[in-house]
Each structure stands twice: as C-alpha cells, then as structure tokens.
Design a protein around this motif. Structure first.
Motif, PDB file in Angstrom:
ATOM      1  N   MET A   1      48.322  33.040  17.078  1.00  0.00           N
ATOM      2  CA  MET A   1      47.882  32.052  16.078  1.00  0.00           C
ATOM      3  C   MET A   1      47.576  32.772  14.768  1.00  0.00           C
ATOM      4  SD  MET A   1      44.658  29.441  16.164  1.00  0.00           S
ATOM      5  CE  MET A   1      45.357  28.571  17.573  1.00  0.00           C
ATOM      6  N   ALA A   2      48.082  32.229  13.694  1.00  0.00           N
ATOM      7  CA  ALA A   2      47.860  32.852  12.391  1.00  0.00           C
ATOM      8  C   ALA A   2      46.418  32.700  11.958  1.00  0.00           C
ATOM      9  CB  ALA A   2      48.790  32.228  11.347  1.00  0.00           C
ATOM     10  N   THR A   3      45.909  33.733  11.354  1.00  0.00           N
ATOM     11  CA  THR A   3      44.537  33.710  10.856  1.00  0.00           C
ATOM     12  C   THR A   3      44.543  33.544   9.347  1.00  0.00           C
ATOM     13  OG1 THR A   3      43.851  35.157  12.634  1.00  0.00           O
ATOM     14  CG2 THR A   3      42.373  34.978  10.739  1.00  0.00           C
ATOM     15  N   ILE A   4      43.761  32.596   8.870  1.00  0.00           N
ATOM     16  CA  ILE A   4      43.695  32.342   7.431  1.00  0.00           C
ATOM     17  C   ILE A   4      42.494  33.064   6.875  1.00  0.00           C
ATOM     18  CG2 ILE A   4      43.449  30.569   5.659  1.00  0.00           C
ATOM     19  CD1 ILE A   4      44.754  28.615   7.560  1.00  0.00           C
ATOM     20  N   THR A   5      42.685  33.899   5.900  1.00  0.00           N
ATOM     21  CA  THR A   5      41.593  34.649   5.275  1.00  0.00           C
ATOM     22  C   THR A   5      41.391  34.163   3.861  1.00  0.00           C
ATOM     23  OG1 THR A   5      43.100  36.381   4.555  1.00  0.00           O
ATOM     24  CG2 THR A   5      42.019  36.692   6.687  1.00  0.00           C
ATOM     25  N   ALA A   6      40.156  34.157   3.456  1.00  0.00           N
ATOM     26  CA  ALA A   6      39.830  33.691   2.101  1.00  0.00           C
ATOM     27  C   ALA A   6      40.193  34.743   1.083  1.00  0.00           C
ATOM     28  CB  ALA A   6      38.353  33.363   2.006  1.00  0.00           C
ATOM     29  N   ASN A   7      40.690  34.290  -0.019  1.00  0.00           N
ATOM     30  CA  ASN A   7      41.002  35.188  -1.128  1.00  0.00           C
ATOM     31  C   ASN A   7      39.750  35.381  -1.967  1.00  0.00           C
ATOM     32  OD1 ASN A   7      41.806  36.321  -3.572  1.00  0.00           O
ATOM     33  ND2 ASN A   7      43.847  35.378  -3.483  1.00  0.00           N
ATOM     34  N   PRO A   8      39.169  36.621  -2.044  1.00  0.00           N
ATOM     35  CA  PRO A   8      37.924  36.826  -2.794  1.00  0.00           C
ATOM     36  C   PRO A   8      38.030  36.413  -4.241  1.00  0.00           C
ATOM     37  CG  PRO A   8      38.437  38.734  -1.422  1.00  0.00           C
ATOM     38  CD  PRO A   8      39.627  37.847  -1.384  1.00  0.00           C
ATOM     39  N   ALA A   9      39.177  36.714  -4.850  1.00  0.00           N
ATOM     40  CA  ALA A   9      39.338  36.372  -6.266  1.00  0.00           C
ATOM     41  C   ALA A   9      39.312  34.866  -6.459  1.00  0.00           C
ATOM     42  CB  ALA A   9      40.651  36.956  -6.804  1.00  0.00           C
ATOM     43  N   ARG A  10      39.996  34.146  -5.497  1.00  0.00           N
ATOM     44  CA  ARG A  10      40.020  32.688  -5.613  1.00  0.00           C
ATOM     45  C   ARG A  10      38.633  32.104  -5.360  1.00  0.00           C
ATOM     46  NH1 ARG A  10      44.564  29.724  -2.265  1.00  0.00           N
ATOM     47  NH2 ARG A  10      45.777  30.906  -3.819  1.00  0.00           N
ATOM     48  N   THR A  11      37.907  32.693  -4.376  1.00  0.00           N
ATOM     49  CA  THR A  11      36.559  32.214  -4.076  1.00  0.00           C
ATOM     50  C   THR A  11      35.636  32.393  -5.271  1.00  0.00           C
ATOM     51  OG1 THR A  11      36.849  32.782  -1.765  1.00  0.00           O
ATOM     52  CG2 THR A  11      34.600  32.469  -2.514  1.00  0.00           C
ATOM     53  N   THR A  12      35.706  33.577  -5.882  1.00  0.00           N
ATOM     54  CA  THR A  12      34.878  33.840  -7.057  1.00  0.00           C
ATOM     55  C   THR A  12      35.215  32.893  -8.191  1.00  0.00           C
ATOM     56  OG1 THR A  12      34.677  36.149  -6.443  1.00  0.00           O
ATOM     57  CG2 THR A  12      34.193  35.593  -8.729  1.00  0.00           C
ATOM     58  N   GLY A  13      36.527  32.680  -8.399  1.00  0.00           N
ATOM     59  CA  GLY A  13      36.943  31.796  -9.473  1.00  0.00           C
ATOM     60  C   GLY A  13      36.464  30.379  -9.258  1.00  0.00           C
ATOM     61  N   THR A  14      36.537  29.922  -7.972  1.00  0.00           N
ATOM     62  CA  THR A  14      36.066  28.570  -7.663  1.00  0.00           C
ATOM     63  C   THR A  14      34.578  28.443  -7.921  1.00  0.00           C
ATOM     64  OG1 THR A  14      37.770  28.362  -5.978  1.00  0.00           O
ATOM     65  CG2 THR A  14      35.919  26.822  -5.854  1.00  0.00           C
ATOM     66  N   ALA A  15      33.804  29.471  -7.516  1.00  0.00           N
ATOM     67  CA  ALA A  15      32.360  29.434  -7.724  1.00  0.00           C
ATOM     68  C   ALA A  15      32.027  29.391  -9.202  1.00  0.00           C
ATOM     69  CB  ALA A  15      31.705  30.640  -7.053  1.00  0.00           C
ATOM     70  N   ARG A  16      32.795  30.175  -9.969  1.00  0.00           N
ATOM     71  CA  ARG A  16      32.514  30.197 -11.408  1.00  0.00           C
ATOM     72  C   ARG A  16      32.853  28.865 -12.045  1.00  0.00           C
ATOM     73  NH1 ARG A  16      30.999  34.779 -13.713  1.00  0.00           N
ATOM     74  NH2 ARG A  16      31.289  36.755 -12.630  1.00  0.00           N
ATOM     75  N   ARG A  17      33.876  28.191 -11.500  1.00  0.00           N
ATOM     76  CA  ARG A  17      34.241  26.894 -12.061  1.00  0.00           C
ATOM     77  C   ARG A  17      33.256  25.815 -11.658  1.00  0.00           C
ATOM     78  NH1 ARG A  17      39.503  28.789 -10.878  1.00  0.00           N
ATOM     79  NH2 ARG A  17      39.544  27.637  -8.909  1.00  0.00           N
ATOM     80  N   GLY A  18      32.266  26.201 -10.824  1.00  0.00           N
ATOM     81  CA  GLY A  18      31.232  25.255 -10.452  1.00  0.00           C
ATOM     82  C   GLY A  18      30.527  24.682 -11.666  1.00  0.00           C
ATOM     83  N   GLY A  19      30.568  25.420 -12.775  1.00  0.00           N
ATOM     84  CA  GLY A  19      30.039  24.908 -14.026  1.00  0.00           C
ATOM     85  C   GLY A  19      28.685  25.475 -14.368  1.00  0.00           C
ATOM     86  N   LEU A  20      28.520  25.707 -15.657  1.00  0.00           N
ATOM     87  CA  LEU A  20      27.248  26.237 -16.145  1.00  0.00           C
ATOM     88  C   LEU A  20      26.101  25.278 -15.850  1.00  0.00           C
ATOM     89  CD1 LEU A  20      25.728  28.401 -17.782  1.00  0.00           C
ATOM     90  CD2 LEU A  20      26.324  27.108 -19.849  1.00  0.00           C
ATOM     91  N   VAL A  21      26.345  23.980 -15.975  1.00  0.00           N
ATOM     92  CA  VAL A  21      25.276  22.998 -15.781  1.00  0.00           C
ATOM     93  C   VAL A  21      24.783  23.000 -14.341  1.00  0.00           C
ATOM     94  CG1 VAL A  21      24.704  20.544 -15.847  1.00  0.00           C
ATOM     95  CG2 VAL A  21      26.079  21.540 -17.679  1.00  0.00           C
ATOM     96  N   SER A  22      25.708  22.959 -13.383  1.00  0.00           N
ATOM     97  CA  SER A  22      25.293  22.925 -11.978  1.00  0.00           C
ATOM     98  C   SER A  22      24.607  24.217 -11.575  1.00  0.00           C
ATOM     99  CB  SER A  22      26.497  22.659 -11.073  1.00  0.00           C
ATOM    100  OG  SER A  22      27.461  23.694 -11.206  1.00  0.00           O
ATOM    101  N   GLN A  23      25.113  25.353 -12.056  1.00  0.00           N
ATOM    102  CA  GLN A  23      24.479  26.631 -11.734  1.00  0.00           C
ATOM    103  C   GLN A  23      23.087  26.715 -12.353  1.00  0.00           C
ATOM    104  OE1 GLN A  23      27.159  29.752 -12.924  1.00  0.00           O
ATOM    105  NE2 GLN A  23      28.712  29.193 -11.424  1.00  0.00           N
ATOM    106  N   THR A  24      22.964  26.221 -13.576  1.00  0.00           N
ATOM    107  CA  THR A  24      21.648  26.198 -14.223  1.00  0.00           C
ATOM    108  C   THR A  24      20.674  25.339 -13.422  1.00  0.00           C
ATOM    109  OG1 THR A  24      22.629  26.514 -16.418  1.00  0.00           O
ATOM    110  CG2 THR A  24      20.400  25.599 -16.334  1.00  0.00           C
ATOM    111  N   GLY A  25      21.177  24.225 -12.879  1.00  0.00           N
ATOM    112  CA  GLY A  25      20.327  23.359 -12.063  1.00  0.00           C
ATOM    113  C   GLY A  25      19.803  24.064 -10.829  1.00  0.00           C
ATOM    114  N   TYR A  26      20.662  24.852 -10.167  1.00  0.00           N
ATOM    115  CA  TYR A  26      20.221  25.595  -8.992  1.00  0.00           C
ATOM    116  C   TYR A  26      19.164  26.632  -9.354  1.00  0.00           C
ATOM    117  CZ  TYR A  26      24.138  23.612  -6.356  1.00  0.00           C
ATOM    118  OH  TYR A  26      24.998  22.758  -5.726  1.00  0.00           O
ATOM    119  N   ILE A  27      19.401  27.363 -10.448  1.00  0.00           N
ATOM    120  CA  ILE A  27      18.454  28.408 -10.858  1.00  0.00           C
ATOM    121  C   ILE A  27      17.128  27.776 -11.298  1.00  0.00           C
ATOM    122  CG2 ILE A  27      18.043  30.286 -12.474  1.00  0.00           C
ATOM    123  CD1 ILE A  27      20.169  30.900 -10.398  1.00  0.00           C
ATOM    124  N   THR A  28      17.214  26.650 -11.998  1.00  0.00           N
ATOM    125  CA  THR A  28      15.985  25.956 -12.407  1.00  0.00           C
ATOM    126  C   THR A  28      15.167  25.531 -11.189  1.00  0.00           C
ATOM    127  OG1 THR A  28      17.074  25.110 -14.408  1.00  0.00           O
ATOM    128  CG2 THR A  28      15.068  23.992 -13.699  1.00  0.00           C
TER     129      THR A  28
END
Length: 274
Positions: A1-28
């Motif tokens: 069975m094939a194993t699917i591994t996460a791409n770190p670069a894609r994961t980081t990019g997705t997290a960053r696209r979470g948006g400044l507003v949402s990230q600010t909300g979490y930190i607040t």
C-alpha cells in the motif's frame, strides 16, 4: 500500500496562508488567557491609575488659580492626561512577556513556526490594549465621580480611548523591540524608565503648557504623549477644534505605524543573535 507523506513546504505555505488576521486572533487569545490567570496583576494595573488620578488631583489642584491656566477644574484637565500617562506606563511592561517567552524557549519555537512576525507582535499588543481600554474607563469613572465634566459627549470619550490605545500600541511596540534586542528584563525596565519619565513631564499631562518654560513647549510639539493628550482634551471640550484633533491624531497614528513596523523587524535581529 502506498504511503502518502506530507510535503513540509506545502504544509508551511498552507499555514502561512492561514492569514495574518486569524493568526493574530490565536496569539491574542493566548495572551488574554495568560493575563486573566493573574488576578493580582489585573488588580494592580486597574488600581494604579486611580491612585495617580486621586494623588495628583489633590497635589496640584491649586494650579487652577495661576494666571494663564486655561481650565477652571483641575480634575477635568487632569483626567485625560492620566489616561495617557497610564497607557504609557503600562505599555512599558509589554516587553517583559517577550523576555519570559525567551527564557522558557517559547519565543524560539514560535519563530520557527509558520506564524507571521506581525501576528506575534499584534496579538500581544491587542491583548494589552484591552487592559488600556478598561483602565481608561476606570479613570473616567473616578474623574467624573470627583467632579470632572465634559461636553464633548460620546465622540469625545471615543477619541480619548482611541488615542490611549495608540499610545499603548506605539510604546508597547517599542518595549517589545527593546526586549528582543537586549533580552534582559533589567535593561528593558531601565531604558523605558529613562524614556517614559521625560515624555510624561515634557507634555501637558499634569500642567497647562502655557505655564511651562518655552523650551518645554517646544519639546511637547514633538512628544507623541502630548499629541494624544491634546487630541483628547480638544475632543472632550464644549467647542472642539476638530482640525487640531485630526492633526494630532494623524501624527500619533503615523508614529504608531512606523514604530510598529520597525519593532516587528527586531525579530530578525533577535534570530541572528541567538
């Protein structure tokens, strides 16, 4: 069975696209939870401005008898000034939370995460801003109970709250930047005391500048704390000079944006020095 591994670069990019507003909300949210788990600190920060208002209100109440003083009620003159003084003094401690994170290793983990630097700075400043708003309301409540009256209405109070938040944000940003550059609580406290006391006394917080020496009047023109005090008093008056309110408000907003931008860049200096 094939194993699917996460791409770190894609994961980081997705997290960053979470948006400044949402990230600010979490930190607040993180800083708000930390703040309100310290009831002793909350009590001190709320009682302190009341002590200043009552102390200075009694100590200097006789200055209204001096020729040239433009207000018949010293408590009415003093209250907006104490609001700005409180915002300035409270913001000076903002950087101590960054230093605590550095000492525990939390700051390094944050900076290696996808969270944006602007969110790290803004979230902490917004949480401090909630304390500033509460302090402002308390100072006004005490001032009004002591006899202060303002004809500016809701708009005047709103302008004062916004001005106090800008003061807190600007000098909170500076406090955070000093914390990132020095990484020492003693240095932070010493530097901020060196800055905050001259800013307080080279302004119209406690005294009408018409009674001050000429050089103090000149220095006050370039003092962000005085810009806030002038804008608040004008907005609270019976016949506001809205051009003065707008001019001093724009000065203060521009100063806050510039300081906030430069302070966020201090993260880079901190990372290079680790």
């Amino acid at each position: 069975m094939a194993t699917i591994t996460a791409n770190p670069a894609r994961t980081t990019g997705t997290a960053r696209r979470g948006g400044l507003v949402s990230q600010t909300g979490y930190i607040t949210g993180r800083w708000l939870r930390a703040q309100y788990r310290s009831p002793a600190l909350i009590a001190f920060t709320l009682v302190q401005p009341a002590i200043w208002l009552l102390l200075f209100g009694q100590l200097f109440k006789g200055v209204v008898a001096l020729p040239g003083f433009g207000d018949s009620s010293y408590i009415a003159f003093l209250t907006p000034g104490i609001v700005m003084m409180t915002a300035l003094m409270t913001s000076g401690w903002a950087g101590t939370t960054f230093i605590a994170d550095m000492e525990r290793g939390v700051m390094d983990r944050m900076l290696t995460s996808p969270v944006r630097r602007g969110a790290l700075m803004a979230g902490q400043l917004i949480s401090n801003g909630t304390t500033t708003v509460i302090q402002t309301i308390i100072v006004f409540a005490i001032g009004i109970a002591a006899g202060a009256r303002y004809d500016g209405g809701a708009v005047g109070y709103l302008v004062t709250i916004v001005a106090s938040m800008l003061v807190g944000t600007a000098f909170g940003s500076l406090s955070n930047a000093v914390a990132l550059l020095t990484r020492q609580q003693e240095a932070l406290i010493g530097i901020f005391q060196f800055v905050s006391l001259p800013l307080t006394f080279l302004s119209s917080i406690m005294l009408d500048l018409e009674l001050a020496p000429h050089w103090v009047q000149v220095a006050a023109r370039y003092n962000p704390v005085d810009w806030a005090a002038v804008a608040a008093r004008q907005a609270l008056s019976a016949d506001p000079d809205w051009s003065s309110v707008a001019r001093h408000g724009l000065y203060l907003a521009a100063f806050t944006l510039i300081v906030g931008y430069l302070s966020t860049r201090a993260f880079r200096t901190y990372q290079r020095s680790v």
